[in-house]
Design an enzyme around this catalytic site. Structure first.
Site, PDB file in Angstrom:
ATOM      1  N   ASN A 162       0.804  -1.236   0.000  1.00 10.39           N
ATOM      2  CA  ASN A 162       0.000   0.000   0.000  1.00 10.39           C
ATOM      3  C   ASN A 162       0.829   1.275   0.000  1.00 10.39           C
ATOM      4  OD1 ASN A 162       0.665  -0.374   2.702  1.00 10.39           O
ATOM      5  ND2 ASN A 162      -1.249   0.498   3.440  1.00 10.39           N
ATOM      6  N   LYS A 185      12.308  -7.524   1.282  1.00 13.41           N
ATOM      7  CA  LYS A 185      11.374  -8.299   0.450  1.00 13.41           C
ATOM      8  C   LYS A 185      10.093  -7.477   0.310  1.00 13.41           C
ATOM      9  CE  LYS A 185       7.981 -10.791   0.810  1.00 13.41           C
ATOM     10  NZ  LYS A 185       7.248 -10.281  -0.367  1.00 13.41           N
ATOM     11  N   GLY A 239       2.633  -5.189   7.587  1.00  8.01           N
ATOM     12  CA  GLY A 239       1.631  -5.918   6.813  1.00  8.01           C
ATOM     13  C   GLY A 239       0.455  -6.251   7.706  1.00  8.01           C
ATOM     14  N   GLU A 261       4.603  -3.798  12.380  1.00 11.04           N
ATOM     15  CA  GLU A 261       3.644  -2.723  12.077  1.00 11.04           C
ATOM     16  C   GLU A 261       2.475  -3.395  11.374  1.00 11.04           C
ATOM     17  OE1 GLU A 261       3.747   0.386  12.909  1.00 11.04           O
ATOM     18  OE2 GLU A 261       5.817   0.617  13.570  1.00 11.04           O
ATOM     19  N   LEU A 262       1.373  -3.597  12.103  1.00  9.30           N
ATOM     20  CA  LEU A 262       0.313  -4.464  11.584  1.00  9.30           C
ATOM     21  C   LEU A 262      -0.963  -3.691  11.262  1.00  9.30           C
ATOM     22  CD1 LEU A 262       1.070  -7.429  14.027  1.00  9.30           C
ATOM     23  CD2 LEU A 262       2.055  -6.992  11.778  1.00  9.30           C
ATOM     24  N   CYS A 295      -3.192   1.779   6.615  1.00 12.43           N
ATOM     25  CA  CYS A 295      -3.406   1.148   7.930  1.00 12.43           C
ATOM     26  C   CYS A 295      -3.992   2.141   8.919  1.00 12.43           C
ATOM     27  CB  CYS A 295      -2.094   0.588   8.451  1.00 12.43           C
ATOM     28  SG  CYS A 295      -0.784   1.822   8.437  1.00 12.43           S
ATOM     29  N   GLU A 469       8.187   2.882  14.485  1.00 13.56           N
ATOM     30  CA  GLU A 469       9.076   3.305  13.390  1.00 13.56           C
ATOM     31  C   GLU A 469       9.060   4.828  13.327  1.00 13.56           C
ATOM     32  OE1 GLU A 469       7.641   1.121   9.890  1.00 13.56           O
ATOM     33  OE2 GLU A 469       9.264  -0.299  10.239  1.00 13.56           O
TER      34      GLU A 469
HETATM   35  P1  NAD Z   1       0.204  -8.875   3.914  1.00 13.38           P
HETATM   36  O1  NAD Z   1       0.372  -9.209   5.348  1.00 13.38           O
HETATM   37  O2  NAD Z   1      -0.625  -9.767   3.077  1.00 13.38           O
HETATM   38  O3  NAD Z   1       1.629  -8.808   3.196  1.00 13.38           O
HETATM   39  C1  NAD Z   1       2.661  -7.977   3.681  1.00 13.38           C
HETATM   40  C2  NAD Z   1       3.993  -8.533   3.204  1.00 13.38           C
HETATM   41  O4  NAD Z   1       4.192  -9.817   3.806  1.00 13.38           O
HETATM   42  C3  NAD Z   1       4.096  -8.739   1.700  1.00 13.38           C
HETATM   43  O5  NAD Z   1       5.410  -8.441   1.295  1.00 13.38           O
HETATM   44  C4  NAD Z   1       3.812 -10.228   1.553  1.00 13.38           C
HETATM   45  O6  NAD Z   1       4.388 -10.786   0.392  1.00 13.38           O
HETATM   46  C5  NAD Z   1       4.484 -10.768   2.788  1.00 13.38           C
HETATM   47  N1  NAD Z   1       3.997 -12.069   3.252  1.00 13.38           N
HETATM   48  C6  NAD Z   1       2.769 -12.610   3.089  1.00 13.38           C
HETATM   49  N2  NAD Z   1       2.735 -13.832   3.683  1.00 13.38           N
HETATM   50  C7  NAD Z   1       3.944 -14.039   4.229  1.00 13.38           C
HETATM   51  C8  NAD Z   1       4.531 -15.099   4.982  1.00 13.38           C
HETATM   52  N3  NAD Z   1       3.853 -16.197   5.310  1.00 13.38           N
HETATM   53  N4  NAD Z   1       5.811 -14.975   5.377  1.00 13.38           N
HETATM   54  C9  NAD Z   1       6.520 -13.862   5.077  1.00 13.38           C
HETATM   55  N5  NAD Z   1       6.024 -12.823   4.378  1.00 13.38           N
HETATM   56  C10 NAD Z   1       4.748 -12.923   3.965  1.00 13.38           C
HETATM   57  O7  NAD Z   1      -0.316  -7.363   3.882  1.00 13.38           O
HETATM   58  P2  NAD Z   1      -0.674  -6.496   2.608  1.00 13.38           P
HETATM   59  O8  NAD Z   1      -1.984  -6.935   2.095  1.00 13.38           O
HETATM   60  O9  NAD Z   1       0.487  -6.414   1.684  1.00 13.38           O
HETATM   61  O10 NAD Z   1      -0.804  -5.039   3.275  1.00 13.38           O
HETATM   62  C11 NAD Z   1      -1.948  -4.586   3.889  1.00 13.38           C
HETATM   63  C12 NAD Z   1      -1.844  -4.757   5.398  1.00 13.38           C
HETATM   64  O11 NAD Z   1      -0.705  -4.070   5.890  1.00 13.38           O
HETATM   65  C13 NAD Z   1      -3.028  -4.149   6.111  1.00 13.38           C
HETATM   66  O12 NAD Z   1      -3.415  -5.012   7.149  1.00 13.38           O
HETATM   67  C14 NAD Z   1      -2.457  -2.865   6.676  1.00 13.38           C
HETATM   68  O13 NAD Z   1      -3.125  -2.359   7.802  1.00 13.38           O
HETATM   69  C15 NAD Z   1      -1.070  -3.259   6.997  1.00 13.38           C
HETATM   70  N6  NAD Z   1      -0.196  -2.089   7.078  1.00 13.38           N
HETATM   71  C16 NAD Z   1       0.253  -1.700   8.298  1.00 13.38           C
HETATM   72  C17 NAD Z   1       1.042  -0.574   8.410  1.00 13.38           C
HETATM   73  C18 NAD Z   1       1.549  -0.107   9.738  1.00 13.38           C
HETATM   74  O14 NAD Z   1       2.445   0.708   9.743  1.00 13.38           O
HETATM   75  N7  NAD Z   1       1.026  -0.580  10.850  1.00 13.38           N
HETATM   76  C19 NAD Z   1       1.388   0.143   7.261  1.00 13.38           C
HETATM   77  C20 NAD Z   1       0.918  -0.284   6.025  1.00 13.38           C
HETATM   78  C21 NAD Z   1       0.130  -1.420   5.946  1.00 13.38           C
END
Ligand code: NAD
Length: 488
Positions: A162, A185, A239, A261-262, A295, A469
């Site tokens: 995002n 990654k 993520g 950061e979730l 997020c 962060e």
């Molecule tokens: P996601 O968790 O699906 O993926 C995030 C990253 O993790 C990607 O690079 C993905 O390829 C990787 N990934 C997926 N499965 C994995 C595994 N089993 N092992 C290792 N890596 C893996 O999230 P998304 O859909 O890319 O992003 C949206 C999410 O991120 C939303 O929940 C959002 O709130 C969150 N987010 C949080 C913040 C924050 O700062 N708290 C900022 C931006 C986005």
């Protein structure tokens, strides 16, 4: 990396780098991960699909560069980061186009992201030279305590789609400033920005192996292999909460230090005494930055009964007026979502709310045609236990709930497993602060709809994450305190 014709007109060819970036070399790699333009669904390029061997070679490269990088004077590390900031700023327009193309966000949002992302390099260029230690006497007065901060070591950085630039710089900046080498990654949906930034890092003088980048369709096993390698000492992940939980369990096996950061589920609380236009302006930013794919996005609007109708009317007008279109069309104010899956999720949440009595005052129906679009939507009369009050909507849907008392608003706001961000609007600053203190989140916007700032600690409580962060403490996430018991 192959680029298809649709891409050619949009971004600077010198940012089109070939392949995985390991040990300062660009490698063609094997396999191809297609990168799609969410505005059309067309494939715009391909990046290599790294396997476990590639990832472990990246760990080799990061480890080989570690000693020299940690011994590089902070001032020199700082100047490299500063040059990287300058290069990103000079190339802001190309980077914004690239982000818009692979992520779909409106150009104005992409430009905002590049500026925000580059600021992490400037901020941590400044912080690199400011790491301090501590000296104190033991309570007995006999001995001395000296505390130093050392780079934590090789760090694995995993980022979402995002904010393809900012989520990477928010990790690379402090890691490099602290003296750590990294393996990034990025998300497979938006890898082009990460590789383009690595190109600029090379140009800025980042030595080979200090920053490595790889893309994979197999992130679970690839990450597990890196975390099992004793040379890897840090995982910094941004993520979803679901993937965060999996990675925490994986990291536990070798006790790797984690920053997380979730996900979020931000409440946006508007009291009767709020200035209506300011609250609406803030609501539009908090909801619609990145088309709602943030997020920190306001996920639940709790509006006090006296201002509720005026707020819904004003929000409906503003949302209905937004121009929907391809992110890279300069007229666009709301771009497409990242994938069809994302649109389906939004559709499911809206349909569930409507089946339970919610009314759409604008939008509320999926759109036909190519591209992953969902129209800006306002829902009123939403039951407080609707599914979209618990799940991240991650799209342009504002769900409005009505409340009567301050205690009720706080109770609703806290009814979630998330604790990332919250917003409070009131002209009574004492009330706004009082409410802000009682909402259990890591960040609170008081009469502000935008809180992200490289100089501030970004992060959440509860299941929104661990650590912070940005800000002064962000660099410490990549350092270990070391205590020397000194006799002199
Ligand atoms: P996601 O968790 O699906 O993926 C995030 C990253 O993790 C990607 O690079 C993905 O390829 C990787 N990934 C997926 N499965 C994995 C595994 N089993 N092992 C290792 N890596 C893996 O999230 P998304 O859909 O890319 O992003 C949206 C999410 O991120 C939303 O929940 C959002 O709130 C969150 N987010 C949080 C913040 C924050 O700062 N708290 C900022 C931006 C986005």
């Amino acid at each position: 990396m192959t680029f298809h014709t649709a891409f050619a007109g949009y971004a600077d060819p010198s940012l089109h780098s070939a392949g995985l970036f390991i040990g300062g070399k660009w490698e063609a790699g094997t396999g191809g991960i297609p990168v799609l333009d969410p505005s059309t669904g067309n494939t715009i390029g391909e990046v290599p699909d790294a396997g476990i061997d590639d990832a472990l070679r990246a760990v080799d490269a990061a480890e080989a560069a570690a000693e020299s990088w940690r011994n590089t004077p902070p001032r020199e590390r700082s100047e490299i980061l500063r040059r990287w900031f300058t290069l990103m700023t000079e190339r802001a327009e190309e980077l914004a186009l690239l982000i818009s193309l692979e992520n779909g966000k409106a150009l104005a949002d992409a430009r905002g992201e590049v500026a925000y992302a580059a600021e992490f390099f400037r901020w941590y260029a400044e912080e690199a030279a400011r790491v301090s230690g501590e000296f104190r006497h033991t309570p007995s007065g006999v001995h001395n305590i000296l505390v130093d901060h050392e780079p934590i070591g090789v760090s694995v950085l995993i980022t979402p789609w995002n904010f393809p630039a900012a989520m990477a710089t928010r990790k690379i900046g402090p890691a490099l400033a602290a003296g750590c080498t990294v393996i990034l990654k990025p998300a497979s949906e938006t890898p082009l920005t990460a590789y383009a930034m690595a190109r600029l890092g090379e140009e800025a003088g980042v030595p080979p192996g200090v920053v490595n980048v790889l893309t994979t369709t197999n992130p679970g096993p690839v990450t597990a292999a890196m975390l099992a390698d004793p040379r890897v000492r840090k995982l910094s992940f941004t993520g979803s909460t679901g993937v965060g939980r999996i990675l925490l369990a994986e990291a536990a096996k070798s006790v790797v230090n984690c920053s997380m950061e979730l996900g979020g589920n931000a409440p946006f609380v508007v009291f009767d005494d709020a200035e209506l236009d300011a609250a609406l302006d803030g609501a539009m930013v908090a909801k619609m930055r990145n088309g709602g794919e943030a997020c920190t996005a306001a996920n639940r609007f709790y509006v006090q009964s006296g201002i509720h109708d005026a707020f819904v009317e004003g929000l409906t007008k503003r949302m209905a007026a937004l121009k929907l279109g391809a992110g890279y069309d300069p007229e666009t104010q709301c771009g497409p979502m990242i994938t069809t899956k994302a649109v389906e999720k939004i559709d499911r949440l809206v349909a569930e709310a409507k089946s339970r009595g919610a009314r759409a005052t604008t939008g509320g129906e999926p759109m036909a045609g190519n591209g992953y679009y969902y129209p800006p939507t306002v829902l009123e009369n939403v039951p407080t236990d609707a599914a979209l009050a618990q799940e991240e909507i991650f799209g342009p849907v504002a769900a409005v709930y009505c409340f009567e008392t301050e205690d009720e608003a706080i109770r609703y706001a806290n009814e979630t497993e998330y604790g990332l961000a919250a917003y409070v609007y009131s002209r009574d600053i004492m009330r706004a602060m009082r409410v802000g203190r009682r909402i259990d989140t890591g960040m609170v916007g008081i009469n502000r709809g935008l809180m992200s700032d490289p100089a501030a600690p970004f992060g959440g409580t509860k299941q929104s994450g661990l650590g912070r962060e940005g800000g002064v403490t962000g660099i410490l996430e990549f350092m270990e305190p070391k205590y020397f018991a000194v006799e002199f």
